[in-house]
Design a protein around this motif. Structure first.
Motif, PDB file in Angstrom:
ATOM      1  N   THR A 139       0.823  -1.206   0.000  1.00 52.42           N
ATOM      2  CA  THR A 139       0.000   0.000   0.000  1.00 52.42           C
ATOM      3  C   THR A 139       0.860   1.261   0.000  1.00 52.42           C
ATOM      4  O   THR A 139       0.552   2.249  -0.690  1.00 52.42           O
ATOM      5  CB  THR A 139      -0.951   0.013   1.210  1.00 52.42           C
ATOM      6  OG1 THR A 139      -1.789  -1.147   1.139  1.00 52.42           O
ATOM      7  CG2 THR A 139      -1.817   1.245   1.222  1.00 52.42           C
ATOM      8  N   SER A 140       1.954   1.242   0.768  1.00 49.01           N
ATOM      9  CA  SER A 140       2.844   2.406   0.820  1.00 49.01           C
ATOM     10  C   SER A 140       3.390   2.730  -0.568  1.00 49.01           C
ATOM     11  O   SER A 140       3.392   3.897  -0.993  1.00 49.01           O
ATOM     12  CB  SER A 140       3.991   2.157   1.794  1.00 49.01           C
ATOM     13  OG  SER A 140       3.518   2.036   3.113  1.00 49.01           O
ATOM     14  N   MET A 141       3.857   1.707  -1.283  1.00 53.38           N
ATOM     15  CA  MET A 141       4.419   1.948  -2.605  1.00 53.38           C
ATOM     16  C   MET A 141       3.335   2.283  -3.626  1.00 53.38           C
ATOM     17  O   MET A 141       3.543   3.113  -4.529  1.00 53.38           O
ATOM     18  CB  MET A 141       5.235   0.733  -3.058  1.00 53.38           C
ATOM     19  CG  MET A 141       6.116   1.016  -4.254  1.00 53.38           C
ATOM     20  SD  MET A 141       7.339   2.329  -3.950  1.00 53.38           S
ATOM     21  CE  MET A 141       8.608   1.420  -3.082  1.00 53.38           C
ATOM     22  N   TYR A 142       2.186   1.675  -3.490  1.00 56.39           N
ATOM     23  CA  TYR A 142       1.046   1.978  -4.372  1.00 56.39           C
ATOM     24  C   TYR A 142       0.669   3.454  -4.235  1.00 56.39           C
ATOM     25  O   TYR A 142       0.527   4.177  -5.234  1.00 56.39           O
ATOM     26  CB  TYR A 142      -0.124   1.072  -4.001  1.00 56.39           C
ATOM     27  CG  TYR A 142      -1.433   1.392  -4.670  1.00 56.39           C
ATOM     28  CD1 TYR A 142      -1.693   0.967  -5.977  1.00 56.39           C
ATOM     29  CD2 TYR A 142      -2.418   2.107  -3.989  1.00 56.39           C
ATOM     30  CE1 TYR A 142      -2.908   1.267  -6.590  1.00 56.39           C
ATOM     31  CE2 TYR A 142      -3.629   2.403  -4.595  1.00 56.39           C
ATOM     32  CZ  TYR A 142      -3.879   1.985  -5.888  1.00 56.39           C
ATOM     33  OH  TYR A 142      -5.074   2.280  -6.488  1.00 56.39           O
ATOM     34  N   GLU A 143       0.516   3.921  -3.000  1.00 57.10           N
ATOM     35  CA  GLU A 143       0.128   5.308  -2.775  1.00 57.10           C
ATOM     36  C   GLU A 143       1.227   6.278  -3.191  1.00 57.10           C
ATOM     37  O   GLU A 143       0.939   7.370  -3.711  1.00 57.10           O
ATOM     38  CB  GLU A 143      -0.227   5.509  -1.305  1.00 57.10           C
ATOM     39  CG  GLU A 143      -1.507   4.782  -0.910  1.00 57.10           C
ATOM     40  CD  GLU A 143      -1.848   4.923   0.563  1.00 57.10           C
ATOM     41  OE1 GLU A 143      -0.976   5.407   1.335  1.00 57.10           O
ATOM     42  OE2 GLU A 143      -2.971   4.549   0.948  1.00 57.10           O
ATOM     43  N   ALA A 144       2.486   5.900  -3.001  1.00 61.60           N
ATOM     44  CA  ALA A 144       3.599   6.751  -3.408  1.00 61.60           C
ATOM     45  C   ALA A 144       3.630   6.920  -4.924  1.00 61.60           C
ATOM     46  O   ALA A 144       3.889   8.019  -5.433  1.00 61.60           O
ATOM     47  CB  ALA A 144       4.911   6.158  -2.913  1.00 61.60           C
ATOM     48  N   THR A 145       3.354   5.842  -5.644  1.00 59.64           N
ATOM     49  CA  THR A 145       3.351   5.906  -7.110  1.00 59.64           C
ATOM     50  C   THR A 145       2.217   6.796  -7.602  1.00 59.64           C
ATOM     51  O   THR A 145       2.412   7.635  -8.493  1.00 59.64           O
ATOM     52  CB  THR A 145       3.229   4.492  -7.699  1.00 59.64           C
ATOM     53  OG1 THR A 145       4.265   3.662  -7.158  1.00 59.64           O
ATOM     54  CG2 THR A 145       3.365   4.523  -9.215  1.00 59.64           C
ATOM     55  N   LEU A 146       1.033   6.621  -7.026  1.00 62.18           N
ATOM     56  CA  LEU A 146      -0.102   7.478  -7.402  1.00 62.18           C
ATOM     57  C   LEU A 146       0.196   8.943  -7.077  1.00 62.18           C
ATOM     58  O   LEU A 146      -0.190   9.845  -7.842  1.00 62.18           O
ATOM     59  CB  LEU A 146      -1.366   7.027  -6.679  1.00 62.18           C
ATOM     60  CG  LEU A 146      -1.961   5.683  -7.104  1.00 62.18           C
ATOM     61  CD1 LEU A 146      -3.222   5.389  -6.296  1.00 62.18           C
ATOM     62  CD2 LEU A 146      -2.279   5.663  -8.607  1.00 62.18           C
TER      63      LEU A 146
END
Length: 335
Positions: A166-173
């Protein structure tokens, strides 16, 4: 004082002393007490061990990590040892490297040292193939095994993890929302945590239909300390014609190399080029501009791990898996 002196003063054989020190049941309580009394009186070196036999605890925890020169692992060990000492426990640290056979050998060594529990620091200890995790499961049959940022569903194994997906998903978005579309994912690990991060990036990029090719996924094979080599890796991408104006890195060391690459290319940061790291380590303040990074709440993870371990050792029922969320700490390398 030696084991021979203990034998003489207690009036028993050397073999009997050895059996007492190794916790053998083939010794009467009277004889065991006689030997332990001598050990305590003369403060024989394994005195703590002898007392541990009587109390059924060594007040010692084994800690295993793959590489203590890694910034993330080193900081985790620091937090864990501090919190163990605060709870009256000593620790034995084993730096295992990355080979499974070596990890299993160190695990067996810690078991022979009669530790009360074992902490595996980092996600490189758990494997996809179930049989490769047998060394952990076997150890957990004897003492509680704590996993920091890895997950294994097994009896007497407790997992404390950061939600890296989730951390990387949100960072990419987040980076996409700032207008950067051609984002390279720069990583150097295929561990449990590494795969979660990669999946988070991929999911976000695929949702936005921006994952235009496998060349946006860049795996660095070299030393985690060789920042010039990481920088050169990125320059070779540019030289091969890959056009990119953003990098999301799986750790802050890789992100620091990205800052050096952007400066080498003459890019303005973050105007021409955006960079986001992971771990929110001391490196975020070691570059200009300062690095945007994901704080994976390492100290909180370590505190909860020790709380769970202490509860388990006290006979309390504790959660088998606890997940914490990270957060983006925005600084000057992103818009």
């Amino acid at each position: 004082m030696t084991i021979y002196d203990i034998s003489e003063k207690a009036g028993v054989s050397i073999a009997t002393v050895s059996r007492v020190l190794n916790g053998s049941s083939n010794v009467s309580e009277k004889t065991k007490k006689k030997v332990l009394d001598v050990i305590n009186q003369y403060e024989y070196t394994p005195n703590a061990f002898a007392r541990g036999l009587g109390l059924n605890t060594m007040k010692t925890i084994g800690i295993m990590c793959a590489d203590s020169s890694d910034l993330y692992l080193a900081k985790a060990i620091y937090y864990i040892e501090q919190k163990l000492r605060a709870n009256g426990y000593d620790s034995i640290l084993c730096c295992t490297g990355y080979e499974r056979e070596t990890k299993a050998a160190y695990m067996n060594l810690l078991i022979t040292k009669k530790v009360d529990g074992i902490i595996l620091v980092g996600s490189n200890f758990v494997y996809e193939k179930e049989t490769d995790n047998k060394y952990i499961i076997d150890a957990a049959a004897q003492v509680p095994v704590m996993l920091l940022n890895a997950d294994l569903d097994a009896s007497n194994v407790y997992s404390i993890v950061s939600d890296d997906f989730t951390s990387m998903y949100e960072a990419t978005l987040y980076m996409i929302s700032t207008g950067v579309k051609d984002i390279v994912y720069f990583y150097n690990s295929t561990s449990y945590s590494g795969k979660k991060k990669l999946a988070g990036y991929r999911t976000a990029m695929e949702e936005k239909k921006l994952l235009t090719g496998a060349n946006l996924l860049q795996f660095y094979h070299g030393s985690h300390e060789d920042i010039p080599a990481m920088t050169e890796h990125l320059k070779k991408l540019h030289d091969k014609g890959l056009n990119f104006h953003g990098i999301i890195a799986a750790d802050d060391t890789l992100a620091l190399a990205a800052v050096k690459y952007a400066k080498l290319m003459g890019y303005s940061i973050p105007g021409d080029f955006s960079i986001l790291g992971y771990n929110n380590s001391l490196l975020v303040n070691c570059c200009d501009p300062e690095l945007t990074s994901i704080d994976n709440k390492l100290e909180t993870l370590c505190q909860h791990l020790i709380t769970t371990l202490m509860g388990t050792l006290s006979g309390n029922e504790m959660p088998k898996k606890t997940v914490f969320s990270g957060e983006i700490v925005k600084r000057s390398t992103t818009r």
